[in-house]
Design an enzyme around this catalytic site. Structure first.
Site, PDB file in Angstrom:
ATOM      1  N   HIS A 188      -4.777  70.386   9.532  1.00  0.00           N
ATOM      2  CA  HIS A 188      -5.734  71.201   8.771  1.00  0.00           C
ATOM      3  C   HIS A 188      -5.510  70.969   7.283  1.00  0.00           C
ATOM      4  CE1 HIS A 188      -8.417  74.591   8.016  1.00  0.00           C
ATOM      5  NE2 HIS A 188      -7.598  74.896   7.014  1.00  0.00           N
ATOM      6  N   ASP A 221     -11.860  86.895  11.331  1.00  0.00           N
ATOM      7  CA  ASP A 221     -11.788  86.046  10.141  1.00  0.00           C
ATOM      8  C   ASP A 221     -13.179  85.713   9.610  1.00  0.00           C
ATOM      9  OD1 ASP A 221     -10.321  84.380   8.208  1.00  0.00           O
ATOM     10  OD2 ASP A 221     -11.532  82.809   9.119  1.00  0.00           O
ATOM     11  N   ARG A 274     -14.563  88.370   1.676  1.00  0.00           N
ATOM     12  CA  ARG A 274     -13.694  87.859   0.605  1.00  0.00           C
ATOM     13  C   ARG A 274     -14.476  86.974  -0.349  1.00  0.00           C
ATOM     14  NH1 ARG A 274      -9.534  84.716   3.695  1.00  0.00           N
ATOM     15  NH2 ARG A 274      -8.783  84.186   1.643  1.00  0.00           N
ATOM     16  N   SER A 307      -5.730  83.686   7.377  1.00  0.00           N
ATOM     17  CA  SER A 307      -7.035  83.186   7.816  1.00  0.00           C
ATOM     18  C   SER A 307      -6.875  81.826   8.501  1.00  0.00           C
ATOM     19  CB  SER A 307      -7.948  83.098   6.580  1.00  0.00           C
ATOM     20  OG  SER A 307      -9.048  82.272   6.814  1.00  0.00           O
ATOM     21  N   LYS A 347      -6.630  81.056  12.973  1.00  0.00           N
ATOM     22  CA  LYS A 347      -7.564  80.161  13.663  1.00  0.00           C
ATOM     23  C   LYS A 347      -6.807  79.027  14.349  1.00  0.00           C
ATOM     24  CE  LYS A 347      -9.888  80.048   9.835  1.00  0.00           C
ATOM     25  NZ  LYS A 347     -10.775  79.889   8.699  1.00  0.00           N
TER      26      LYS A 347
HETATM   27  N1  URA Z   1      -9.758  78.196   4.459  1.00  0.00           N
HETATM   28  C1  URA Z   1      -9.743  79.159   5.417  1.00  0.00           C
HETATM   29  O1  URA Z   1      -9.957  78.893   6.587  1.00  0.00           O
HETATM   30  N2  URA Z   1      -9.485  80.421   5.017  1.00  0.00           N
HETATM   31  C2  URA Z   1      -9.236  80.757   3.747  1.00  0.00           C
HETATM   32  O2  URA Z   1      -9.000  81.911   3.478  1.00  0.00           O
HETATM   33  C3  URA Z   1      -9.263  79.747   2.768  1.00  0.00           C
HETATM   34  C4  URA Z   1      -9.514  78.459   3.162  1.00  0.00           C
END
Ligand code: URA
Length: 434
Positions: free
Chosen positions: A82, A161, A168, A183, A187
């Site tokens: 990621h 999220d 946010r 966050s 995931k």
């Molecule tokens: N990417 C994400 O998945 N969440 C965040 O809060 C910032 C970047």
């Protein structure tokens, strides 16, 4: 317990028990806490932070706000990567098939571009017919049959999220290390992984502009992985200039195809190899970096990574003809060249200016609802440290909308600076957090 009490406590620097965090996230997910109170809570967390125990509980609760994938039927080790987001960051697209061709299962759940950073899903969807909205059963089936899959986050994974991120985004609470970490990790942990490699970008074009903050973010995410029992390795990598030479959705698919054909730009290939090594090591597919590198390089020379990519495209409904003939991918009608005003060395090729310019051209979205224009983009003929002659092309902008181009043009001009002497080398990989 009331939400107002919890907001007050965090506002005043207090802490939450795990039971309180469970109540907060589950009640919000059940629509029993209104967005305005959650927004206030997020600002309190933004300002006061979460301690390590609270953060682990917050992440676990978010992860369990929806479905958690069960990939236990897949025998191979399951490793994902990621990125925290950058400009020209198409790394996942060649990396996933290279790693999968080495025998690791790569269940990649990616995001869309937002702001000046691009998104893997938007890029993949420039391949005609390719679907990234896969339900968990199809996701698992493609992963099992092909060895990799590249999909978007389904509605059922970490719904907390999706809603919190949207809040946010409009309440200036995105750039919190704790909230970003929870966050991302909620995931990723919902993907049932055996290991995760993070590419934490540092520089003008990244969320984290400075190494200290990026290192903190990396350490926080590695710590969440540890408390969850999932090994996580993070590389801190440079995002002061875009990665590779192409920015824009179809442009970046073309450049990814170049990497798989063995013709990728040096910096992009280097980052792909560095992250790939960590993925192979986490997946126990290679005993050391040298072996991992040579295995990854072999997937290019043997064509096995390209075969893996084509198989994935077909499995997800895409037309593989564009992989052999990338000229069939979307393009834009108009072109403009930025030329060097004098001879010298490129001392700046700024990722933020170029990413924002690409966004204005239509390559990205300012809000989640915006459509993207897959064919527009910027090709960087010269990058940081290159020697150029007066009149030489530094960058080529391809666009469809003249008004959009006029807003992007000064940004492309500002992105470049020339100097008389060669600027100092900058490392691509700045550090590693394990
Ligand atoms: N990417 C994400 O998945 N969440 C965040 O809060 C910032 C970047």
């Amino acid at each position: 317990m009331t939400i107002v009490e919890l907001i007050e406590r965090k506002r005043d620097g207090g802490t939450f028990t795990s039971a309180e965090i469970h109540w907060l996230i589950s009640t919000y997910t059940a629509d029993e806490i209104p967005d305005y109170q959650m927004a206030s809570m997020l600002m309190a967390v933004f300002l006061r932070g979460l301690n390590a125990r609270e953060l682990a509980a917050w992440t676990t609760e978010m992860m369990h706000s929806g479905e958690v994938l069960d990939l236990s039927g897949i025998e191979k080790r399951k490793i994902d990567k990621h990125s925290t987001g950058g400009v020209g960051d198409k790394v996942s697209i060649p990396l996933a098939p290279m790693v999968a061709a080495c025998g690791i299962a790569v269940p990649m759940i990616s995001g869309r571009g937002l702001g000046h950073t691009g998104g893997t899903l938007d890029k993949m969807e420039t391949i005609p017919g390719l679907r990234t909205a896969l339900d968990p059963a199809e996701f698992k089936e493609i992963l099992g049959n092909v060895g990799m899959v590249m999909a978007g986050q389904s509605e059922s994974i970490v719904p907390a999220d999706r809603r919190m991120y949207a809040l946010r985004d409009v309440t200036a609470t995105v750039p919190s290390i704790d909230l970003i970490s929870a966050s991302i990790m909620s995931k990723k942990l919902a993907e049932d992984l055996d290991g995760l490699v993070l590419d934490v970008k540092v520089g003008t074009g990244a969320f984290m502009k400075h190494e200290a903050a990026a290192r903190k973010l990396a350490e926080t995410m590695v710590g969440i992985g540890r408390s969850h029992g999932t090994p996580v390795v993070a590389l801190l990598t440079d995002m002061n200039q875009p990665l590779g030479r192409q920015i824009g959705n179809a442009n970046e698919i073309r450049e990814s195809i170049d990497v798989l054909n063995g013709n990728g730009p040096e910096d992009l290939v280097e980052i792909v190899l560095a992250l790939g090594c960590e993925m192979l090591r986490l997946g126990d597919a290679a005993p050391d970096d040298a072996t991992a590198r040579s295995m990854l390089r072999d997937t290019i020379s043997s064509g096995s990574a390209m075969e893996m990519f084509i198989e994935t495209v077909i499995a997800q409904g895409g037309d593989p003809v564009v992989i052999e003939s990338p000229d069939l991918l979307p393009t834009a009608r108009e072109q403009w060249h930025l030329e060097a005003s004098s001879s010298g060395y490129v001392t700046s090729c700024d990722a933020l200016e170029l990413g924002t310019a690409a966004l204005r051209l239509g390559a990205g979205r300012a809000t989640k609802e915006d459509d993207i224009d897959p064919g527009v983009g910027i090709e960087l003929a010269a990058k940081y440290g290159d020697e150029v002659n007066a009149g030489e092309v530094l960058a080529t902008v391809t666009y469809n909308d003249h008004a959009a181009f006029e807003t992007a043009r000064p940004m492309v001009e500002r992105a470049y600076a020339l100097g008389n002497s060669r600027p100092p080398d900058r490392p691509l990989v700045i550090g590693t957090v394990r």
